[in-house]
Write an enzyme that holds these catalytic residues in place. Structure first.
Site, PDB file in Angstrom:
ATOM      1  N   SER A   5       0.861  -1.161  -0.115  1.00  0.00           N
ATOM      2  CA  SER A   5      -0.134   0.008   0.039  1.00  0.00           C
ATOM      3  C   SER A   5       0.679   1.152   0.159  1.00  0.00           C
ATOM      4  O   SER A   5       0.529   2.060  -0.708  1.00  0.00           O
ATOM      5  CB  SER A   5      -0.940   0.009   1.060  1.00  0.00           C
ATOM      6  N   ARG A  23       0.388   8.213   5.815  1.00  0.00           N
ATOM      7  CA  ARG A  23      -0.618   7.410   6.500  1.00  0.00           C
ATOM      8  C   ARG A  23      -2.009   7.780   6.478  1.00  0.00           C
ATOM      9  O   ARG A  23      -3.107   7.208   6.554  1.00  0.00           O
ATOM     10  CB  ARG A  23      -0.002   7.167   8.033  1.00  0.00           C
ATOM     11  N   HIS A  57      -3.329   6.716   3.105  1.00  0.00           N
ATOM     12  CA  HIS A  57      -3.580   5.207   3.347  1.00  0.00           C
ATOM     13  C   HIS A  57      -5.175   5.062   4.041  1.00  0.00           C
ATOM     14  O   HIS A  57      -5.852   4.018   3.600  1.00  0.00           O
ATOM     15  CB  HIS A  57      -2.546   4.574   4.270  1.00  0.00           C
TER      16      HIS A  57
END
Lengths: 215, 215
Positions: free
Chosen positions: A12, A38, A41
């Site tokens: 990812s 993040r 994400h």
């Protein structure tokens, strides 16, 4: 067909970096970039590469806060639920949220202000008592940031770190601009975007990085 | 400078409708549109006007489910935390999340599958026992949707409603395509986007609409 669970996060992050604007990758420090990635994400939204604002050395400052054992005060139960409790415990830190407390609702009704604003006052008095460093993580309520701004201005409460990422269409942009004008230690998503999930993932990213760097 | 709290949601929804593509407003039913607008409200991300897929009459079906008293099973504590407990209680419904249960972690390790997959099995056996209608709300784990797909295929578990909105870059798109291929009652965000916040806000929007329509 499917990537194995243990490879998912690595793959990812590779796809996120591949999809990012190269100029934005160069814009952030290595630690800031990990937080930005993040956020992407958590939302699959690449806008976070453009809207994240970090005060100088804020991630390093956050490391020092967690090393002293922090209290992370969240404006929603949802943000509190999203913070990794295992890692938080390993760092002798804790999460608090006052928003569902009955006396908070009562006091908000009596004084005609929002529950979120009362929660900031609760965080301030907790800070007074415990002397533990306080991180305020706001993913939902612009009124929490506005209250914080007022308290910073009059010197009654200056938290060690503000994560200011409320989401929304009304009062949100303005509340972030107020906090940015205070020149405090902060991580802010400029504009309308943010959320409880974003607030939680920023806290998690800081903790994970502290563990990784092992400093 | 600031809009009063009681006016915030109304003004937000007005700004969201103003910012939306007129063709997409016309594309959805009135009830579906309210869900789409709440997804945008929760994320400040207008992509939700393009990626939300609803099976036929799914909101009306969801009303019937809640009128019988539903169990909403979430794949994360965060999604569970985001669901309005007051309204849920008024509808004699409840939320469950098995993800943090110790025996779930133990069984996942023993069988070499994800905790999220075990949670779907837990939901299935809860359904067997309680006979209450089950809504599965997935905001994070594509493996939960993949497990659901397998159980639907072999007929061992067909939930009354699937809210399939995991977020991410790996396995996520594929897991949603599997669920859409099952022709079950579902609300899905096609593509990479979604999240625990989106899962929770969809559940909330359904409940709020049921209360508003008073049927």
């Amino acid at each position: 067909m499917f990537v194995k669970p243990e490879m998912i996060e690595k793959e990812s992050m590779r796809l996120i970096e591949e999809g990012m604007d190269k100029k934005r990758i160069a814009f952030y420090s290595k630690r800031e970039l990990k937080i930005v990635k993040r956020c992407i994400h958590t939302s699959a939204d690449f806008d976070y590469q453009y809207n994240m604002i970090f005060s100088k050395d804020v991630v390093g400052n956050a490391f020092e806060i967690f090393k002293r054992g922090a209290v992370v005060v969240c404006d929603t139960a949802m943000a509190a639920a999203g913070i990794n409790k295992r890692v938080l415990g390993e760092l002798n830190s804790e999460v608090r949220s006052f928003i569902a407390d009955e006396d908070v609702a009562k006091e908000a009704a009596e004084r005609g202000i929002t529950r979120s604003a009362i929660c900031i006052e609760r965080a301030a008095s907790l800070y007074e008592k415990s002397k533990k460093p306080v991180i305020i993580a706001v993913g939902n309520a612009p009124t929490a940031l506005i209250k914080l701004h007022e308290m910073i201005k009059d010197g009654s409460f200056i938290p060690d770190l503000i994560i200011g990422v409320p989401v929304g269409f009304v009062n949100v942009v303005e509340s972030k601009e107020l906090i940015l004008s205070d020149n405090c230690k902060c991580i802010v998503s400029a504009g309308r975007k943010g959320g409880s999930n974003i607030a939680a993932c920023i806290v998690n990213s800081i903790m994970y990085q502290l563990k990784e760097e092992n400093i």
